[in-house]
Design an enzyme around this catalytic site. Structure first.
Site, PDB file in Angstrom:
ATOM      1  N   SER A 190       0.844  -1.187   0.000  1.00 61.60           N
ATOM      2  CA  SER A 190       0.000   0.000   0.000  1.00 61.60           C
ATOM      3  C   SER A 190       0.879   1.236   0.000  1.00 61.60           C
ATOM      4  O   SER A 190       2.095   1.154   0.177  1.00 61.60           O
ATOM      5  CB  SER A 190      -0.927   0.005   1.215  1.00 61.60           C
ATOM      6  OG  SER A 190      -0.194   0.105   2.409  1.00 61.60           O
ATOM      7  N   GLN A 207       2.370   5.271   7.443  1.00 60.14           N
ATOM      8  CA  GLN A 207       2.185   4.301   6.361  1.00 60.14           C
ATOM      9  C   GLN A 207       3.340   3.307   6.316  1.00 60.14           C
ATOM     10  O   GLN A 207       3.141   2.114   6.098  1.00 60.14           O
ATOM     11  CB  GLN A 207       2.085   5.036   5.022  1.00 60.14           C
ATOM     12  CG  GLN A 207       1.703   4.146   3.856  1.00 60.14           C
ATOM     13  CD  GLN A 207       0.297   3.580   4.003  1.00 60.14           C
ATOM     14  OE1 GLN A 207      -0.571   4.216   4.586  1.00 60.14           O
ATOM     15  NE2 GLN A 207       0.073   2.393   3.487  1.00 60.14           N
ATOM     16  N   HIS A 227       3.370   0.006   8.336  1.00 58.38           N
ATOM     17  CA  HIS A 227       2.457  -1.082   7.977  1.00 58.38           C
ATOM     18  C   HIS A 227       3.208  -2.320   7.515  1.00 58.38           C
ATOM     19  O   HIS A 227       2.882  -3.446   7.886  1.00 58.38           O
ATOM     20  CB  HIS A 227       1.522  -0.644   6.845  1.00 58.38           C
ATOM     21  CG  HIS A 227       0.252  -0.022   7.311  1.00 58.38           C
ATOM     22  ND1 HIS A 227      -0.636  -0.657   8.135  1.00 58.38           N
ATOM     23  CD2 HIS A 227      -0.288   1.197   7.051  1.00 58.38           C
ATOM     24  CE1 HIS A 227      -1.661   0.127   8.377  1.00 58.38           C
ATOM     25  NE2 HIS A 227      -1.479   1.256   7.732  1.00 58.38           N
ATOM     26  N   GLU A 249      -2.985   4.778  -3.004  1.00 63.64           N
ATOM     27  CA  GLU A 249      -4.066   4.303  -2.139  1.00 63.64           C
ATOM     28  C   GLU A 249      -4.581   5.437  -1.263  1.00 63.64           C
ATOM     29  O   GLU A 249      -5.785   5.655  -1.127  1.00 63.64           O
ATOM     30  CB  GLU A 249      -3.554   3.147  -1.269  1.00 63.64           C
ATOM     31  CG  GLU A 249      -4.590   2.623  -0.295  1.00 63.64           C
ATOM     32  CD  GLU A 249      -4.018   1.579   0.652  1.00 63.64           C
ATOM     33  OE1 GLU A 249      -4.818   0.946   1.367  1.00 63.64           O
ATOM     34  OE2 GLU A 249      -2.791   1.400   0.696  1.00 63.64           O
ATOM     35  N   HIS A 250      -3.652   6.147  -0.628  1.00 65.98           N
ATOM     36  CA  HIS A 250      -3.992   7.293   0.218  1.00 65.98           C
ATOM     37  C   HIS A 250      -3.310   8.534  -0.349  1.00 65.98           C
ATOM     38  O   HIS A 250      -2.102   8.511  -0.614  1.00 65.98           O
ATOM     39  CB  HIS A 250      -3.503   7.096   1.650  1.00 65.98           C
ATOM     40  CG  HIS A 250      -3.858   5.765   2.239  1.00 65.98           C
ATOM     41  ND1 HIS A 250      -2.957   4.710   2.308  1.00 65.98           N
ATOM     42  CD2 HIS A 250      -5.010   5.314   2.782  1.00 65.98           C
ATOM     43  CE1 HIS A 250      -3.535   3.675   2.876  1.00 65.98           C
ATOM     44  NE2 HIS A 250      -4.794   4.005   3.170  1.00 65.98           N
ATOM     45  N   ASP A 262      -8.065   5.435   9.083  1.00 61.95           N
ATOM     46  CA  ASP A 262      -7.842   4.054   9.529  1.00 61.95           C
ATOM     47  C   ASP A 262      -8.785   3.679  10.663  1.00 61.95           C
ATOM     48  O   ASP A 262      -9.200   2.520  10.774  1.00 61.95           O
ATOM     49  CB  ASP A 262      -6.405   3.878  10.038  1.00 61.95           C
ATOM     50  CG  ASP A 262      -5.388   3.781   8.920  1.00 61.95           C
ATOM     51  OD1 ASP A 262      -5.776   3.432   7.794  1.00 61.95           O
ATOM     52  OD2 ASP A 262      -4.207   4.058   9.187  1.00 61.95           O
ATOM     53  N   GLU A 315     -16.216 -10.074 -36.864  1.00 64.46           N
ATOM     54  CA  GLU A 315     -15.566 -10.869 -35.816  1.00 64.46           C
ATOM     55  C   GLU A 315     -15.441 -12.339 -36.199  1.00 64.46           C
ATOM     56  O   GLU A 315     -14.812 -13.113 -35.483  1.00 64.46           O
ATOM     57  CB  GLU A 315     -16.356 -10.764 -34.505  1.00 64.46           C
ATOM     58  CG  GLU A 315     -16.243  -9.416 -33.828  1.00 64.46           C
ATOM     59  CD  GLU A 315     -16.889  -9.416 -32.455  1.00 64.46           C
ATOM     60  OE1 GLU A 315     -16.309  -8.823 -31.541  1.00 64.46           O
ATOM     61  OE2 GLU A 315     -17.965 -10.035 -32.289  1.00 64.46           O
ATOM     62  N   HIS A 366     -23.693 -15.644 -34.619  1.00 62.79           N
ATOM     63  CA  HIS A 366     -24.219 -14.371 -34.124  1.00 62.79           C
ATOM     64  C   HIS A 366     -24.925 -13.621 -35.261  1.00 62.79           C
ATOM     65  O   HIS A 366     -26.021 -13.080 -35.083  1.00 62.79           O
ATOM     66  CB  HIS A 366     -23.085 -13.500 -33.583  1.00 62.79           C
ATOM     67  CG  HIS A 366     -22.592 -13.877 -32.223  1.00 62.79           C
ATOM     68  ND1 HIS A 366     -22.077 -15.112 -31.929  1.00 62.79           N
ATOM     69  CD2 HIS A 366     -22.541 -13.159 -31.071  1.00 62.79           C
ATOM     70  CE1 HIS A 366     -21.715 -15.143 -30.656  1.00 62.79           C
ATOM     71  NE2 HIS A 366     -21.994 -13.967 -30.103  1.00 62.79           N
TER      72      HIS A 366
END
Length: 205
Positions: free
Chosen positions: A1, A23, A26, A90-91, A124, A179, A184
């Site tokens: 993170s 941080q 962690h 993340e933060h 947190d 395709e 189809h």
């Protein structure tokens, strides 16, 4: 993170360092990141990191994480935002003058913490939205855990006016054959109106 702090000369280096270490403790693979347009901020935050690490009880974890972290010196705050959006942390903490405006200009992040008072660690422990957040750049295309994660999205389609839908049918036939999916194409062709739909309307039962 990871945590990324955008800071300028108005930021308190002791606060920035404390947030980076929060941080870093962690995990040894955590990434504390500082982005600033002021080289003096990098120097002062580095000094604060060294001082605080001397008494941090989790320094065995935090030190390797800090060593893997980095600072980015940018030309201005606008460039800092571009760097942050590329990383999509993340933060994301904003510790600058006019932090609200800077925060609103950021696009990619898991959680945004605006201003020096909005410590990520408060997130947190209950302040703000859910704190299960995207990491490793995935904030570019997804958000944090929320009630929407547990909802089942269902979609449906109904065509009442087959004449009006002929362009859609024709497009589906053409795209299917491009395709190489002949089945189809044939299924779509079953919905084609042979006379082009002139004066004819079919409705779903």
């Amino acid at each position: 993170s990871e945590v990324l702090v955008i800071a300028d000369a108005s930021a308190d280096p002791q606060v920035v360092a404390a947030d980076l270490l929060a941080q870093a403790e962690h995990d040894v693979e955590a990434r504390p990141i500082l982005v600033t347009p002021d080289a003096a901020v990098i120097a002062s935050v580095n000094r604060a990191l060294q001082s605080q690490l001397e008494t941090l009880t989790t320094s065995e974890v935090a030190i390797p994480a800090v060593q893997k972290g980095f600072a980015v010196l940018v030309g201005d705050i606008a460039e800092a935002v571009r760097v942050s959006d590329r990383i999509a942390p993340e933060h994301l903490e904003i510790q600058t003058a006019d932090a609200q405006a800077v925060g609103e200009s950021c696009a990619n992040y898991g959680g945004l913490f605006i201003g020096a008072h909005a410590a990520e660690v408060l997130g947190d422990y209950g302040a703000g939205p859910n704190h299960v957040l995207p990491t490793a750049g995935t904030g570019k295309y997804t958000g944090g855990l929320s009630v929407h994660t547990f909802l089942r999205q269902r979609t449906w389609m109904r065509i009442d006016d087959l004449v009006a839908a002929q362009r859609q049918v024709e497009d589906s036939v053409a795209l299917a054959r491009l395709e190489g999916l002949e089945g189809h194409a044939r299924a779509a062709e079953r919905r084609l109106i042979a006379d082009g739909g002139a004066g004819k309307k079919q409705r779903a039962a």
